[in-house]
Design an enzyme around this catalytic site. Structure first.
Site, PDB file in Angstrom:
ATOM      1  N   PHE A  89       0.809  -1.222   0.000  1.00  0.00           N
ATOM      2  CA  PHE A  89       0.000   0.000   0.000  1.00  0.00           C
ATOM      3  C   PHE A  89       0.838   1.266   0.000  1.00  0.00           C
ATOM      4  O   PHE A  89       0.348   2.340   0.321  1.00  0.00           O
ATOM      5  CB  PHE A  89      -0.930   0.008   1.230  1.00  0.00           C
ATOM      6  CG  PHE A  89      -1.775  -1.229   1.335  1.00  0.00           C
ATOM      7  CD1 PHE A  89      -2.886  -1.386   0.522  1.00  0.00           C
ATOM      8  CD2 PHE A  89      -1.457  -2.245   2.229  1.00  0.00           C
ATOM      9  CE1 PHE A  89      -3.672  -2.531   0.601  1.00  0.00           C
ATOM     10  CE2 PHE A  89      -2.221  -3.395   2.316  1.00  0.00           C
ATOM     11  CZ  PHE A  89      -3.343  -3.541   1.502  1.00  0.00           C
ATOM     12  N   CYS A 138      -0.937   4.121 -10.366  1.00  0.00           N
ATOM     13  CA  CYS A 138      -1.775   3.162  -9.634  1.00  0.00           C
ATOM     14  C   CYS A 138      -3.268   3.432  -9.736  1.00  0.00           C
ATOM     15  O   CYS A 138      -3.987   2.672 -10.367  1.00  0.00           O
ATOM     16  CB  CYS A 138      -1.366   3.126  -8.170  1.00  0.00           C
ATOM     17  SG  CYS A 138       0.274   2.442  -7.952  1.00  0.00           S
TER      18      CYS A 138
END
Ligand code: UDX
Length: 447
Positions: A160, A271
């Site tokens: 993450f 992303c």
């Protein structure tokens, strides 16, 4: 015996992961198929701009004076297989050309090249962002191709990290999520992450599909939050309201929170845009496309922001539009503290204006080289002041600290007109107005 780790793929994710694992005390071998990257990393140099990463590498890369020597890089799959107890796969999963779906070719090829060399019990840990269902498929492929068979096991451990905070996010993650098929895999991963877990990082154990979905869901949520506030910006603009005030006010509700509520030209990068598209494509394959049709709206609100910024700039140039006008652009990276220009809203806006006849000059503190490669026909200047020289309008498109610290009075000396449009709602409006500028922002009233 301490575990030995390998990291396959040395982009933002892999290079940071490799250095961070060495920092945690492990012996680490990184692999990349590009020999130039391996040479660079072996010399302690990072092929991109990421705060703190070069220092971290230099602390551990073997052969660098004063380093721990725990980190090396190679191009050899045999060496990696021989060395590692746990292998982290960190290769990228871009969007397929002409499709929403995710391109799995780098992941597939990493497994195909590694597996045939795995002769002893080992754990392969996928970190790349993949469509749900990939882990189950890859686990079977791994066991089928590895001489160790079922002893070559798979786990999925999504990442993450945010660009610009990659080192901090990797060393001190806010959560660790592992998708495992056995207690042995869980135990090994608890050993790898013992330090952050001891510091209090939550360790969430799940099955493969849940672990894969956590990543997709987290990015979909963040993208939705940004598009939500940008939708509110559209309505605010129509109604004469102020989206920045609105964001501040709703953010006081703890259930909503202040973060990721900055309206502007929207999200970009390597992303969020491609991950929400891949998520929609995968849901479609699974027959659950209806569940994610809202992401199409999220995407479309986001893309509209870029067009809207171009329109605001055109208005500022007067009735003749962009033709023959100079436009100064501050920012090219998709966000501050990064040199990444992949799907950058800033560069997209600059490009659109250029293609419509405007004379655009761009300045960015770190992303100039990457921007030039992607958009060689734009004008580039070595400083903010040079970028805005003679400009009819100044566009603030990436919220670098350097831009917030600019002196509007000094800038106003060199521009043709004092007109600034803040595409990130990050400049001090009062300061600019006091210096005689017309300050416009997205979703806020014109004072
Ligand atoms: C994102 C996720 O945050 C990270 O957890 C995941 O691992 C990878 O994708 P990153 O791409 O580095 O990380 O950028 P992020 O900080 O999330 O910002 C994404 C984009 O949203 C940037 O273009 C940023 O400018 C924009 N943004 C962010 C807004 O427009 N408004 C906001 O309030 C926040």
């Amino acid at each position: 015996m301490a575990l030995k780790l390998t990291v396959i793929g040395t982009g933002y994710l892999g290079a940071t992961h490799a250095a961070a694992m060495a920092e945690l005390g492990f012996e680490v071998l990184g692999l990349d198929v590009v020999p130039e990257k391996v040479a660079m990393l072996s010399a302690g140099k990072v092929p991109m701009y990421e705060p703190g990463l070069e220092e971290l590498l230099a602390r551990h890369v073997a052969g660098i004076e004063g380093s721990s020597g725990r980190l090396r890089f190679t191009t050899s799959w045999e060496e990696v297989a021989e060395f590692g107890d746990v292998h982290f796969v960190c290769v990228n999963t871009p969007q397929k050309h002409g499709e929403y779906a995710c391109d799995m070719s780098y992941v597939d090829s990493a497994f195909d090249l590694l597996a045939p060399h795995l002769t002893r019990p080992t754990l392969v840990v996928g970190k790349s962002t993949v469509p749900v269902g990939s882990a189950a498929r890859l686990a079977a492929r791994l066991a089928g191709l590895a001489p160790a068979g079922e002893q070559a096991e798979l786990a999925w451990n999504p990442e993450f990290l945010r660009e610009g905070f990659a080192v901090q996010d990797t060393l001190h993650p806010d959560r660790l999520v592992v998708g495992v098929a056995s207690e042995r895999a869980e135990k090994l991963l608890r050993e790898v992450y013992a330090t952050p877990v001891a510091e209090g990082t939550p360790f969430v154990v799940a099955d493969y599909p849940t672990a894969e979905l956590v990543k997709a869901a987290a990015n979909a949520f963040l993208a939705t939050k940004i598009s939500f506030i940008n939708a509110m910006a559209e309505v605010s603009e129509a109604a004469g309201g102020d989206v920045a005030k609105l964001a501040e006010a709703i953010g006081h509700d703890e259930r909503i929170g202040h973060k990721f509520l900055r309206a502007g030209i929207g999200f970009g990068g390597g992303c969020l845009p491609k991950d929400i598209r891949a998520f929609m494509a995968r849901a479609g394959e699974l027959g659950a496309d209806q569940a994610l049709t809202f992401l199409r709206e999220v995407d479309s609100i986001n893309m509209r922001r870029r067009g809207h910024m171009v329109e605001l700039a055109r208005e500022a140039c007067g009735p003749a539009g962009f033709l023959g006008r100079r436009i100064g652009v501050l920012g090219a990276a998709f966000k501050p503290d990064s040199d990444d220009v992949r799907d950058s809203p800033a560069l997209n806006v600059a490009g659109q204006i250029h293609l419509q006849g405007g004379q655009v000059t761009v300045y960015d503190p770190k992303a100039m080289d990457n921007a030039r490669k992607l958009f060689p026909t734009l004008g580039y200047a070595p400083t903010a002041l040079d970028a805005v020289r003679g400009a009819e309008v100044v566009l603030h498109l990436t919220e670098w600290r350097e831009f917030r610290e600019l002196d509007p009075a000094e800038l106003g000396e060199v521009t043709a007109r004092r007109h600034v449009i803040d595409g990130r709602n990050a400049l001090d409006a009062e300061l600019w107005r006091k210096a005689g500028w017309t300050y416009r922002a997205m979703g806020r009233p014109n004072a």
